[in-house]
Scaffold this active site. Structure first.
Site, PDB file in Angstrom:
ATOM      1  N   SER A  93      15.815  44.177  11.924  1.00 14.22           N
ATOM      2  CA  SER A  93      15.640  45.534  11.422  1.00 14.22           C
ATOM      3  C   SER A  93      15.991  46.569  12.509  1.00 14.22           C
ATOM      4  O   SER A  93      17.096  46.545  13.038  1.00 14.22           O
ATOM      5  CB  SER A  93      14.212  45.702  10.903  1.00 14.22           C
ATOM      6  OG  SER A  93      14.106  46.779  10.012  1.00 14.22           O
ATOM      7  N   ASP A 222      16.798  41.381   0.073  1.00 15.67           N
ATOM      8  CA  ASP A 222      16.236  42.416   0.939  1.00 15.67           C
ATOM      9  C   ASP A 222      16.076  43.716   0.153  1.00 15.67           C
ATOM     10  O   ASP A 222      17.059  44.316  -0.267  1.00 15.67           O
ATOM     11  CB  ASP A 222      17.160  42.628   2.135  1.00 15.67           C
ATOM     12  CG  ASP A 222      16.535  43.474   3.229  1.00 15.67           C
ATOM     13  OD1 ASP A 222      15.618  44.262   2.924  1.00 15.67           O
ATOM     14  OD2 ASP A 222      16.964  43.346   4.382  1.00 15.67           O
ATOM     15  N   HIS A 250      13.146  41.070   3.249  1.00 21.81           N
ATOM     16  CA  HIS A 250      13.501  41.695   4.525  1.00 21.81           C
ATOM     17  C   HIS A 250      12.902  40.932   5.706  1.00 21.81           C
ATOM     18  O   HIS A 250      13.502  40.860   6.775  1.00 21.81           O
ATOM     19  CB  HIS A 250      13.013  43.148   4.534  1.00 21.81           C
ATOM     20  CG  HIS A 250      13.454  43.920   5.741  1.00 21.81           C
ATOM     21  ND1 HIS A 250      14.779  44.210   6.011  1.00 21.81           N
ATOM     22  CD2 HIS A 250      12.731  44.471   6.779  1.00 21.81           C
ATOM     23  CE1 HIS A 250      14.873  44.898   7.135  1.00 21.81           C
ATOM     24  NE2 HIS A 250      13.656  45.063   7.622  1.00 21.81           N
TER      25      HIS A 250
END
Length: 272
Positions: A93, A222, A250
Site C-alpha cells: 500500500s 482489492d 487489499h
C-alpha cells in the site's frame, strides 16, 4: 568439515534470502505476522519493521515532520547491511513510496523491490503523483468513516488519516479472517500521506530508484486500490513482472498469506 557438507551448506546459504517487509498507512510490522512465519519456515531471514510512529513505535504521528523521518527505521536497516549483502524489499500500500525512497538511496543494497497492492511512483513526476491521482479517482463517499485531522495549525494541509472500522471492514479486510479484522481495529494508528511535502520534492532518480528491479503483486479483489488503478500504475512505470494473488483483498498478507509467501520466494529466487 567434509567437502560435501561444505557444498551443502553453501547451497543452503545461497537459497536463503533476506526479506525486509514494509507496512502501509495506519498499520505496523504486526500485519506481516503470517507471512513472516511462513517465509522463516521456508528457511529465509525476515525483517518486519515498524516505521516511525507506527505499530509499537512510541513516537506520535504529529511529531513526525518529514517523509524521511517516517522512514528512518527502514533506511537504518539498509545502511547497516554488510557491503556485499542485498535484500528483497517488500512494500504494501503506502509502503510503496517507502520502497521508492529506500531504493533511491540504497539501490546497490536491493536485489528486487516487490510492490504488493502498493503505490508505485515513477521517475518522471514528483513522488506524490500516484497518490494524488488515486485521491482524485476516489469519490469522497467511498472513503466511508475514514477520519482526517489537521495536526499542524500553521500548515492546514498537513493532516493525519485514520481508517475507520467500516472502511477497514469493507475496503481493506473484506476477505480476511474476522480475527485479523478485529486485530486491525485494535492496532491501527493515525498516519500521514505526506502528499504536501512530496508534491514539492525532487523526482526519484533513474540512477537510484529507476535502476532497481521491480515486480508488482496485485490482488484481484482489492476494494481499496482497484485493479484498474493497479494496471494504470504498471503502465505508467512498467515493471519486470506482474503477478496476481487470486481471491485476495487489499490485505493479501492476511487473506492469502501462503500464496503471497510462495510468490515472494519465487520472485526472490528469480533475482538471486
Amino acid at each position: 568439515m567434509k567437502p560435501t557438507e561444505k557444498i551443502k551448506k553453501m547451497a543452503e546459504a545461497k537459497k536463503q534470502k533476506h526479506f525486509v517487509l514494509v507496512h502501509g498507512s495506519n498499520h505496523g510490522a504486526w500485519c506481516w505476522y503470517k507471512v513472516k512465519a511462513q517465509l522463516e519456515a521456508a528457511g529465509h531471514r525476515v525483517t518486519a519493521l515498524d516505521l516511525t510512529a507506527s505499530g509499537i513505535d512510541m513516537k506520535k504521528i504529529q511529531d513526525v515532520h518529514s517523509f524521511y523521518e517516517y522512514n528512518e527505521p527502514l533506511l537504518e536497516i539498509l545502511a547497516s547491511l554488510s557491503a556485499d549483502e542485498k535484500v528483497v524489499i517488500v512494500g504494501h500500500s503506502l509502503g510503496g513510496l517507502s520502497l521508492a525512497l529506500a531504493a533511491d538511496m540504497f539501490p546497490h543494497k536491493i536485489s528486487v523491490a516487490i510492490f504488493v497492492t502498493a503505490f508505485m511512483p515513477d521517475t518522471k513526476h514528483q513522488p506524490s503523483y500516484v497518490v494524488e491521482r488515486f485521491s482524485e479517482s476516489i469519490p469522497r463517499e467511498e472513503r466511508l468513516d475514514t477520519q482526517y485531522s489537521i495536526i499542524d495549525k500553521s500548515n492546514p494541509s498537513r493532516m493525519s488519516i485514520l481508517f475507520g472500522h467500516k472502511f477497514l471492514t469493507l475496503k481493506l479486510y473484506q476477505l480476511s479472517p474476522p480475527e485479523d479484522l478485529e486485530l486491525a481495529k485494535m492496532l491501527v494508528k493515525p498516519g500521514l500521506l505526506f502528499t504536501d511535502e512530496l508534491s514539492k520534492a525532487n523526482e526519484f532518480s533513474n540512477e537510484g530508484y529507476g535502476s532497481v528491479k521491480r515486480d508488482f503483486v496485485g490482488s484481484d479483489k482489492d476494494n481499496c486500490i482497484p485493479k484498474e488503478f493497479q494496471q494504470w500504475m504498471i503502465q505508467n512505470n512498467p515493471v519486470n513482472e506482474v503477478m496476481a494473488i487470486k481471491g485476495a483483498d487489499h490485505m493479501a498478507m492476511l487473506s492469502k498469506p501462503q500464496p503471497l509467501s510462495d510468490c515472494f520466494s519465487q520472485i526472490a529466487h528469480k533475482y538471486a
